[in-house]
Write a protein that holds these residues in place. Structure first.
Motif, short mmCIF file in Angstrom:
data_model
loop_
_atom_site.label_atom_id
_atom_site.label_comp_id
_atom_site.label_asym_id
_atom_site.label_seq_id
_atom_site.Cartn_x
_atom_site.Cartn_y
_atom_site.Cartn_z
N LEU A 20 0.66 -1.17 0.19
CA LEU A 20 -0.11 0.04 -0.05
C LEU A 20 0.88 1.19 0.18
O LEU A 20 1.78 1.38 0.67
N THR A 21 0.47 2.12 -0.89
CA THR A 21 0.92 3.73 -0.73
C THR A 21 0.55 4.30 0.84
O THR A 21 -0.64 3.71 1.26
N ASP A 22 1.25 5.24 1.11
CA ASP A 22 0.78 5.91 2.22
C ASP A 22 -0.69 6.35 2.12
O ASP A 22 -1.38 6.53 3.08
N ALA A 23 -0.93 6.92 1.05
CA ALA A 23 -2.41 7.40 0.79
C ALA A 23 -3.41 6.12 1.05
O ALA A 23 -4.47 6.28 1.84
N GLU A 24 -3.01 5.19 0.49
CA GLU A 24 -3.90 3.78 0.59
C GLU A 24 -3.91 3.30 2.18
O GLU A 24 -5.04 2.92 2.68
N VAL A 25 -2.97 3.46 2.72
CA VAL A 25 -2.93 3.13 4.26
C VAL A 25 -3.88 3.87 5.03
O VAL A 25 -4.63 3.44 5.78
N MET A 26 -3.72 5.24 4.89
CA MET A 26 -4.55 6.27 5.61
C MET A 26 -6.19 6.03 5.12
O MET A 26 -6.93 5.83 5.79
N GLN A 27 -6.41 5.79 3.84
CA GLN A 27 -7.66 5.38 3.30
C GLN A 27 -8.36 3.94 4.21
O GLN A 27 -9.36 3.81 4.72
N PHE A 28 -7.37 3.17 4.36
CA PHE A 28 -7.60 1.59 5.16
C PHE A 28 -7.93 2.11 6.09
O PHE A 28 -8.99 1.64 6.90
N GLN A 29 -7.36 2.88 7.00
CA GLN A 29 -7.64 3.25 8.28
C GLN A 29 -8.87 3.66 8.52
O GLN A 29 -9.69 3.31 9.35
N GLY A 30 -9.34 4.86 7.69
CA GLY A 30 -10.46 5.45 7.82
C GLY A 30 -11.46 4.24 7.42
O GLY A 30 -12.71 4.10 8.11
N ASP A 31 -11.35 3.57 6.62
CA ASP A 31 -12.54 2.55 6.31
C ASP A 31 -12.81 1.64 7.28
O ASP A 31 -13.92 1.29 7.53
#
Ligand SMILES: Nc1ncnc2c1ncn2[C@@H]1O[C@H](COP(=O)(O)OP(=O)(O)OP(=O)(O)O)[C@@H](O)[C@H]1O
Ligand SMILES: [Mg+2]
Lengths: 129, 144
Positions: A20-31
């Motif tokens: 995961l890219t950093d942005a995808e990691v943050m998106q994952f956290q939110g989801d």
């Protein structure tokens, strides 16, 4: 890139399958946090079998996610950490991962259920006092 | 099969401009380590170190460059990584190397962690230029 989150009763199960890219990691956290709030989940199991690198940013995100999940009422266990990843994290510095980790999914579910049980116990004793 | 083995003294440069470049750089590092037959623990150490340093570049300098250099010889595997940027620099290197020190609310585990993972670690920094040179050294075919 959306990581599927499966529901098993009041437990959520999610597996990170790609790098995961950093942005995808943050998106994952939110989801994940939204999903916990939505179904009032009591537990979250994160499978990281496919993760080849867990660096300090990822470690912090996992810790933060677990802390926020706890505030929402859910316990968190991480399972499937590759031995080389675990070794690297230990060498980098003690205690980078502040979350319970287990070898496989099965053990993860057992531990998660135990934690949920313990939490339930301590909440009811708090109320008894 | 032979084409997978990188040329001796081969060098590859990855510009670091956004977070997909972190993935690119650490993949490249792991590939090289694997091609040189380093074990999975060493592949992971190297990839993780590259991930830390390239993320620092993005976070603190905005952009930079990562060079992965295979300087192996017949009896030794020697992988060098040079990560450079033209950002603000690190005013107090001793402080930055301390466990838990972070100016961005991070764990402050990146730089000290990388130093522990690598066999060589050199950091030079001044306003407008920061350079990290790290290296992993192993006897041929004796890595775990
Ligand atoms: N390339 C750089 N340019 C300028 N400052 C840097 C650079 N790399 C690191 N620093 C400084 O050194 C500090 C320590 O870096 P380090 O990587 O150890 O921790 P961090 O990035 O703050 O947190 P973590 O890496 O654990 O997420 C940073 O907070 C930052 O102030
Ligand atoms: Mg860092």
């Amino acid at each position: 890139m959306k990581i599927p989150i499966l529901r098993l009763g009041d437990i959520l199960l999610t597996s990170i399958q790609v790098d995961l890219t950093d942005a995808e990691v943050m998106q994952f956290q939110g989801d994940v946090l939204h999903a916990i709030a939505d179904i009032e989940a009591r537990g979250l199991l994160i499978d990281i079998t496919a993760m080849e690198v867990v660096d300090s940013f990822m470690a912090r995100t996992i810790n933060d996610t677990a802390n926020m999940a706890r505030l929402l009422g859910a316990e968190v266990v991480v399972c499937g950490m590759h031995p080389a990843v675990a070794l690297t994290l230990i060498e980098m510095g003690r205690g980078l991962i502040g979350v319970e980790t287990t070898f496989n999914l099965n053990e993860g579910l057992v531990r998660l259920n135990r934690r949920i049980q313990q939490r339930g116990d301590s909440i009811s004793t708090d109320q008894d006092e | 099969m032979d084409t997978l083995i990188p040329q001796e003294n081969a060098e590859s440069t990855i510009p670091i401009r956004d977070s997909t470049d972190i993935l690119k750089a650490r993949h490249r590092a792991r590939e090289l380590a694997a091609a040189l037959r380093l074990g999975s623990a060493d592949q992971t150490r190297l990839a993780t170190a590259v991930s830390e340093l390239t993320r620092n570049v993005l976070q603190y300098a905005g952009e930079g460059e990562c060079r992965i250099i295979n300087a192996s010889s017949d009896h030794e595997v020697y992988i060098q990584v040079v990560v450079e940027d033209h950002g603000p620099g690190i005013p107090d290197i001793e402080l930055a190397m301390r466990d838990g020190y972070s100016t961005s609310g991070g764990l402050g585990a990146g730089l000290p962690g990388v130093q522990r993972l690598m066999d060589e670690f050199h950091l030079t920094s001044r306003p407008g230029y920061t350079c990290l040179m790290i290296a992993m050294k192993r006897p041929r075919a004796l890595s775990f």
